[in-house]
Write an enzyme that holds these catalytic residues in place. Structure first.
Site, mmCIF file in Angstrom:
data_model
loop_
_atom_site.group_PDB
_atom_site.id
_atom_site.type_symbol
_atom_site.label_atom_id
_atom_site.label_comp_id
_atom_site.label_asym_id
_atom_site.label_seq_id
_atom_site.Cartn_x
_atom_site.Cartn_y
_atom_site.Cartn_z
ATOM 1 N N LYS A 139 -4.899 84.431 -3.928
ATOM 2 C CA LYS A 139 -6.327 84.118 -3.801
ATOM 3 C C LYS A 139 -7.072 85.409 -3.506
ATOM 4 O O LYS A 139 -6.839 86.050 -2.479
ATOM 5 C CB LYS A 139 -6.547 83.095 -2.687
ATOM 6 C CG LYS A 139 -8.029 82.766 -2.500
ATOM 7 C CD LYS A 139 -8.249 81.604 -1.556
ATOM 8 C CE LYS A 139 -9.725 81.351 -1.384
ATOM 9 N NZ LYS A 139 -9.991 80.259 -0.441
ATOM 10 N N LYS B 218 -6.201 82.111 -8.065
ATOM 11 C CA LYS B 218 -7.618 81.794 -7.908
ATOM 12 C C LYS B 218 -8.426 83.059 -7.698
ATOM 13 O O LYS B 218 -8.007 83.873 -6.864
ATOM 14 C CB LYS B 218 -7.761 80.892 -6.689
ATOM 15 C CG LYS B 218 -9.175 80.511 -6.371
ATOM 16 C CD LYS B 218 -9.206 79.640 -5.159
ATOM 17 C CE LYS B 218 -10.654 79.341 -4.843
ATOM 18 N NZ LYS B 218 -10.801 78.664 -3.592
HETATM 19 C C1 PBG Z 1 -11.771 78.109 1.353
HETATM 20 C C2 PBG Z 1 -12.026 77.893 -0.089
HETATM 21 C C3 PBG Z 1 -12.957 78.561 -0.885
HETATM 22 C C4 PBG Z 1 -12.852 78.010 -2.152
HETATM 23 C C5 PBG Z 1 -11.888 77.007 -2.100
HETATM 24 N N1 PBG Z 1 -11.372 76.973 -0.817
HETATM 25 C C6 PBG Z 1 -13.985 79.549 -0.551
HETATM 26 C C7 PBG Z 1 -13.675 80.869 -0.024
HETATM 27 O O1 PBG Z 1 -12.528 81.297 0.068
HETATM 28 O O2 PBG Z 1 -14.648 81.532 0.334
HETATM 29 C C8 PBG Z 1 -13.657 78.459 -3.340
HETATM 30 C C9 PBG Z 1 -13.796 77.478 -4.438
HETATM 31 C C10 PBG Z 1 -14.837 77.824 -5.433
HETATM 32 O O3 PBG Z 1 -15.502 78.877 -5.385
HETATM 33 O O4 PBG Z 1 -15.029 76.992 -6.336
HETATM 34 N N2 PBG Z 1 -11.587 76.904 2.047
#
Ligand code: PBG
Length: 328
Positions: A200, A252
């Protein structure tokens, strides 16, 4: 020119008409491979559209269940739940409240669609903390990895008690998958799976999501999410999560990270998912609204590209809509 032999190998034969193209398509989309993220916001009485995410809304409990029903009826493979609480604090207490909004969302959707699709919940503290970080902070205001693991372990058990099928830790703390697996097993939840947000990245493409969860984050997440410059680290993170017991791993965002996705797919013995994030949605929706892109074609092409790069399944805000297209 007349001496030039004509080509006898002609790749265009396989593109001659729609029937041939359909037969030889290497990658396909199917509803079962799509996962619909849904946002439940405590205290709402009607859906509240998210301005930066056209087609997406924060949902009250009744409309959450309706959206879960629509997704399941369209045949999507799963739903991913997020919740926005009424109250936030430094520890993110609502995240581990058995009557908190995420546990409530799990109970309501499992009752409605739990026999038809996989019900998953995002396991992270950022929607629940007043500082907006994915973990708890130490005295210096830094994200405290190991104290956060204890909160995640507690949260996993609360979600499992509520009936969730899969928890999806997204906070990028070291050791989170192992800590969660251990806690689930110790509580007897051996059947609850872990979908690890393994690779991520600290991405600008999460911008619109922060509106969807009313994020209170000041600053950034670069001490825990990965640097977009790093490719091999994605494989390292996935390997660690697999060793700690992840049942599935995820990359991601999706489209800007297809190289990482391809690398992880090449090494992973477990299913690999990708998350087409809020900014990926917003770009296509904005361009389509301006008349600059064919919306449906761009959505289908982006999802096909993500599958082609190695994703077994894709989290996408368009999951239900695409599943409905595929039905017709
Ligand atoms: C954190 C989380 C995020 C997303 C999913 N889970 C945001 C982040 O890390 O700031 C992002 C999902 C998206 O942008 O569609 N709980």
């Amino acid at each position: 020119m007349s001496d030039q032999p004509l080509p006898y190998i002609r790749p265009r034969r396989l593109r001659r008409d729609a029937a041939m193209r359909r037969l030889v398509a290497q990658t396909d989309l199917s509803a079962a491979r799509l996962i619909q993220p849904l946002f439940y916001k405590e205290g709402l009485t009607a859906p509240a559209p998210v301005a930066s995410m056209p087609t997406v809304a924060q949902l009250d409990l009744v409309s959450l269940v309706e959206h879960a029903r629509l997704a399941a009826s369209a045949g999507v493979g799963g739903i991913m739940l997020f919740a926005v609480p009424l109250e936030r604090d430094a520890q993110g207490c609502a995240a581990t409240d058995p009557d908190g909004p995420l546990a409530e969302a799990v109970r309501a959707t499992v009752a409605e669609v739990g026999d038809e699709c996989v019900v998953m919940a995002d396991l992270c503290l950022d929607e629940f903390t007043d500082h907006g970080h994915c973990g708890v902070l130490d005295e210096q205001g830094r994200v405290d990895n190991d104290a956060t693991l204890r909160r995640y372990a507690e949260m996993a058990v609360v979600l499992a008690d509520a009936g969730v099928h899969v928890v999806a830790p997204s906070g990028m703390m070291d050791g989170q998958v192992g800590a969660i697996r251990h806690a689930l097993d110790a509580a007897g939840h051996i059947e609850v799976g872990i979908l690890a947000y393994s690779a991520k990245y600290a991405s600008a493409f999460y911008g619109p999501f922060r509106d969807a969860v009313d994020s209170s984050l000041q600053g950034d997440r670069r001490t825990y999410q990965q640097d977009p410059a790093n490719r091999r680290e994605g494989v390292r993170e996935a390997a660690l999560d697999i060793a700690e017991g992840a049942d599935m791993v995820m990359v991601k965002p999706a489209l800007p990270y297809l190289d990482v996705l391809s690398d992880v797919a090449a090494m992973s013995p477990v299913p690999v998912l990708a998350y087409q994030v809020s900014g990926e949605l917003a770009m296509v929706e904005a361009a389509a609204a301006a008349g600059w892109l064919d919306r449906r074609a761009a959505i289908e092409e982006s999802l096909t590209a993500i599958r082609r790069a190695g994703a077994d399944a894709v989290l996408t805000y368009w999951a239900t809509e695409v599943a409905q297209w595929l039905r017709r």
